[in-house]
Design an enzyme around this catalytic site. Structure first.
Site, PDB file in Angstrom:
ATOM      1  N   HIS A 294       0.884  -1.045   0.122  1.00  9.58           N
ATOM      2  CA  HIS A 294      -0.081   0.018   0.041  1.00  9.58           C
ATOM      3  C   HIS A 294       0.961   1.377  -0.116  1.00  9.58           C
ATOM      4  O   HIS A 294       0.370   2.314   0.079  1.00  9.58           O
ATOM      5  CB  HIS A 294      -0.929   0.025   1.223  1.00  9.58           C
TER       6      HIS A 294
ATOM      7  N   HIS B  75      -4.541   6.442  -0.526  1.00 11.94           N
ATOM      8  CA  HIS B  75      -4.858   6.523   0.841  1.00 11.94           C
ATOM      9  C   HIS B  75      -3.817   6.648   1.721  1.00 11.94           C
ATOM     10  O   HIS B  75      -3.991   6.895   2.929  1.00 11.94           O
ATOM     11  CB  HIS B  75      -5.519   5.068   0.955  1.00 11.94           C
TER      12      HIS B  75
ATOM     13  N   TYR C  69      -4.194  -0.653   9.982  1.00 17.48           N
ATOM     14  CA  TYR C  69      -4.975  -0.228   8.893  1.00 17.48           C
ATOM     15  C   TYR C  69      -5.905   0.570   9.189  1.00 17.48           C
ATOM     16  O   TYR C  69      -6.390   0.927  10.170  1.00 17.48           O
ATOM     17  CB  TYR C  69      -5.606  -1.644   8.355  1.00 17.48           C
TER      18      TYR C  69
ATOM     19  N   ASN D  18      -9.046   1.481   8.848  1.00 25.28           N
ATOM     20  CA  ASN D  18     -10.365   1.551   9.324  1.00 25.28           C
ATOM     21  C   ASN D  18     -10.198   1.311  10.834  1.00 25.28           C
ATOM     22  O   ASN D  18     -11.241   1.781  11.858  1.00 25.28           O
ATOM     23  CB  ASN D  18     -11.039   0.208   9.083  1.00 25.28           C
TER      24      ASN D  18
ATOM     25  N   ASP E 115      -5.919  11.765   3.321  1.00 29.79           N
ATOM     26  CA  ASP E 115      -6.110  11.894   1.996  1.00 29.79           C
ATOM     27  C   ASP E 115      -7.513  12.473   1.802  1.00 29.79           C
ATOM     28  O   ASP E 115      -8.519  11.801   2.493  1.00 29.79           O
ATOM     29  CB  ASP E 115      -6.100  10.406   1.154  1.00 29.79           C
TER      30      ASP E 115
ATOM     31  N   ASN F 295     -13.086   6.661   6.569  1.00 29.15           N
ATOM     32  CA  ASN F 295     -12.981   5.612   7.407  1.00 29.15           C
ATOM     33  C   ASN F 295     -11.958   5.888   8.681  1.00 29.15           C
ATOM     34  O   ASN F 295     -12.346   5.441   9.908  1.00 29.15           O
ATOM     35  CB  ASN F 295     -12.815   4.253   6.924  1.00 29.15           C
TER      36      ASN F 295
END
Length: 224
Positions: free
Chosen positions: A17, A22, A68, A70, A95, A115
């Site tokens: 990632h 993000h 992560y 969330n 972001d 989120n």
């Protein structure tokens, strides 16, 4: 209001990632560490990579949650509680779909569909923390037909990447203003340096009727 005691960069861990839109919040922390001496280290009790830098006379804690996106609030909440940092002394870089690449805006509080922010709000018990909104654009404009989730978990074009990095560097450059002069002045100066805001001002100045109308609208509440 005080300058931030904690700066948070939101993103997702792992190399998979690292280049995602993000992860703009992680990119902000990386850029900050290129300007100010410091390094991040894993800390399991805070569920993330933590560090600190000195900006002016103030030592500021940093965190990249490794939970992560969330579950970002788990990391930020744990660190804020341990060091007794009030939410309004926290700055969260992330972001922002509703801003185009190249834009960066400061904001205190408010609702969000992001989120990471929703989880932060749940763990902090309030939405009243500062946000550095780093524009990444929206798929309806940049990639019509692509889903939001695939867009934010995708890599920006080379041109958009450059614009995002410029906005991040501009934001880092304004941190000394924030610590010296406070949120209001830093917000005004950062927003004034935003290319989108500059373009809007130039468009108004080239249209005297529109500019006169805008001035009249700003005066109306005072004249009423």
């Amino acid at each position: 209001m005080n300058a931030p005691r904690l700066i948070v960069g939101l993103g997702n861990p792992t190399d998979q990632h690292a280049s995602d839109r993000h992860n703009a919040g992680f990119w902000f922390i990386d850029a900050l560490l290129r300007h100010y001496p410091g390094q991040m280290r894993p800390d399991t009790k805070f569920f993330g990579d933590v560090g600190e830098v000195r900006i002016g006379t103030q030592v500021v804690r940093l965190i990249k949650p490794m939970t992560y996106m969330n579950r970002s609030g788990q990391a930020v909440g744990a660190l804020a509680r341990f060091y007794r940092i009030d939410p309004e002394d926290i700055l969260v870089a992330y972001d922002e779909l509703d801003l185009m690449p190249g834009s960066a805006r400061l904001k205190l509080g408010g609702s969000s569909t992001h989120n990471g922010l929703r989880d932060l709000t749940a763990h902090l018990g309030t939405p009243r923390y500062w946000r550095l909104r780093l524009g990444i654009g929206h798929p309806r404009t940049l990639n019509p037909g692509q889903s939001v989730i695939n867009f934010v978990l995708g890599r920006p074009s080379a041109a958009d990447q450059q614009l995002i990095e410029q906005a991040i560097d501009r934001s880092v450059d304004h941190l000394p203003v924030l610590f010296r002069d406070g949120w209001e002045i830093a917000t005004q100066q950062l927003h004034s340096a935003d290319p989108a805001m500059q373009a809007k001002k130039e468009a108004k100045s080239s249209n005297p009727k529109e500019e006169a109308g805008e001035k009249a609208r700003r005066r109306a509440p005072e004249d009423a």
